[in-house]
Write an enzyme that holds these catalytic residues in place. Structure first.
Site, PDB file in Angstrom:
ATOM      1  N   SER A 201      14.967  13.807  64.658  1.00 29.50           N
ATOM      2  CA  SER A 201      14.093  12.524  64.729  1.00 29.50           C
ATOM      3  C   SER A 201      15.064  11.592  65.377  1.00 29.50           C
ATOM      4  CB  SER A 201      14.012  12.231  63.302  1.00 29.50           C
ATOM      5  OG  SER A 201      15.324  11.828  62.673  1.00 29.50           O
TER       6      SER A 201
ATOM      7  N   ASP B 172      22.600   7.530  65.806  1.00 28.52           N
ATOM      8  CA  ASP B 172      23.530   8.158  65.110  1.00 28.52           C
ATOM      9  C   ASP B 172      23.865   9.431  65.583  1.00 28.52           C
ATOM     10  OD1 ASP B 172      25.018   9.097  63.020  1.00 28.52           O
ATOM     11  OD2 ASP B 172      23.570   8.712  61.389  1.00 28.52           O
TER      12      ASP B 172
ATOM     13  N   ALA C 268      16.335  18.127  60.948  1.00 34.20           N
ATOM     14  CA  ALA C 268      15.084  17.151  60.914  1.00 34.20           C
ATOM     15  C   ALA C 268      15.781  15.779  61.306  1.00 34.20           C
ATOM     16  CB  ALA C 268      14.502  17.203  59.496  1.00 34.20           C
ATOM     17  N   TYR C 269      16.967  15.420  60.794  1.00 37.15           N
ATOM     18  CA  TYR C 269      17.541  14.261  61.022  1.00 37.15           C
ATOM     19  C   TYR C 269      17.821  14.002  62.362  1.00 37.15           C
ATOM     20  CZ  TYR C 269      20.547   9.992  60.861  1.00 37.15           C
ATOM     21  OH  TYR C 269      20.996   8.677  60.732  1.00 37.15           O
ATOM     22  N   ALA C 270      18.598  15.124  63.080  1.00 38.42           N
ATOM     23  CA  ALA C 270      18.985  15.252  64.407  1.00 38.42           C
ATOM     24  C   ALA C 270      17.953  15.084  65.442  1.00 38.42           C
ATOM     25  CB  ALA C 270      20.045  16.206  64.678  1.00 38.42           C
TER      26      ALA C 270
END
Length: 240
Positions: free
Chosen positions: A163, A147, A159-161
């Site tokens: 991960s 993504d 955190a999302y980036a």
């Protein structure tokens, strides 16, 4: 337009298959003739995907309710699939979580840990338990969903980036180990689409202006075809 791919006789596992992109991929695989194994946390969502598969003319799916945050249970998938199907031909890792967008200094440690557990550690466990089965297939295919919306350096996506960057590195490292095998492994970024995860990140966005997950599946399907030669690549809406 959806490419014409014949997956008759092939067994495919899709994570995050209860809704969104995972569900759309599962339906497309079944429509192409694959026997699909669905996994996600919610039984009701998995049953809804199975209903959509049968409505599309596919065979009844095998439903495996599983919370990917329970890492030890993932280890059981490989032996269970071998016992039931004698192998596995396709893996699509579509499950992901976006716990919160916040400044790094305000990120709750438990949310950080859950993000990495689901987005990275669970996929490591999937690779570990399913690698032997995918290598046994004459044309094993594995694709994990990346993504670029949360690309490194984007404020508040910490955190999302992080991960997703870790997942990309993990998958490409695995791909590098498979050069002398028939197993092909790639990353796919479907780009912006109408999902619950995106709605969490962009609550004010008009979802009707976005393509549906089903609209984004066509770009993924060639990576799952028996004649796919791409390996260790990122395909889709990645930034240059």
């Amino acid at each position: 337009m959806m490419p014409t791919i014949d997956l008759t006789g092939r067994t495919a596992l899709v994570t995050g298959a209860s809704r969104g992109f995972g569900a759309a991929v599962a339906v497309a695989l079944a429509r192409a003739g694959a026997q699909v194994v669905l996994t996600a946390r919610t039984v009701g969502g998995l049953e809804a995907t199975d209903d959509a598969i049968r409505a599309a003319g596919g065979r009844r799916a095998t439903i495996v309710p599983l919370d990917l945050a329970e890492l030890d249970k993932i280890d059981e998938l490989g032996p269970a699939l071998y016992q039931r199907f004698s192998g596995l031909d396709i893996l699509v890792g579509a499950a992901a979580t976006l716990q919160a967008l916040s400044p790094v200094s305000h990120m709750v440690p438990a949310r950080w840990a859950t993000t990495f557990r689901v987005n990275v550690e669970a996929n490591f466990r999937l690779i570990r338990t399913l690698d032997p089965l995918l290598r046994r297939s004459p044309a094993g295919r594995a694709v994990f969903i990346s993504d670029s919306a949360g690309r490194p350096g984007t404020a508040y996506w910490n955190a999302y980036a992080a991960s997703k960057a870790a997942l990309d590195t993990l998958v490409l490292s695995w791909a590098g180990e498979l050069l002398r095998t028939p197993l092909r492994v790639n990353l796919y970024d479907p780009g912006p689409m109408r999902t619950a995860l995106r709605a969490t990140a962009f609550p004010g966005e008009d979802a009707e202006t976005l393509p549906s997950p089903a609209d984004r599946v066509a770009g993924l399907m060639p990576l799952l075809a028996p004649d796919c030669t791409a390996h260790g690549t990122r395909v889709g809406a990645f930034p240059s």
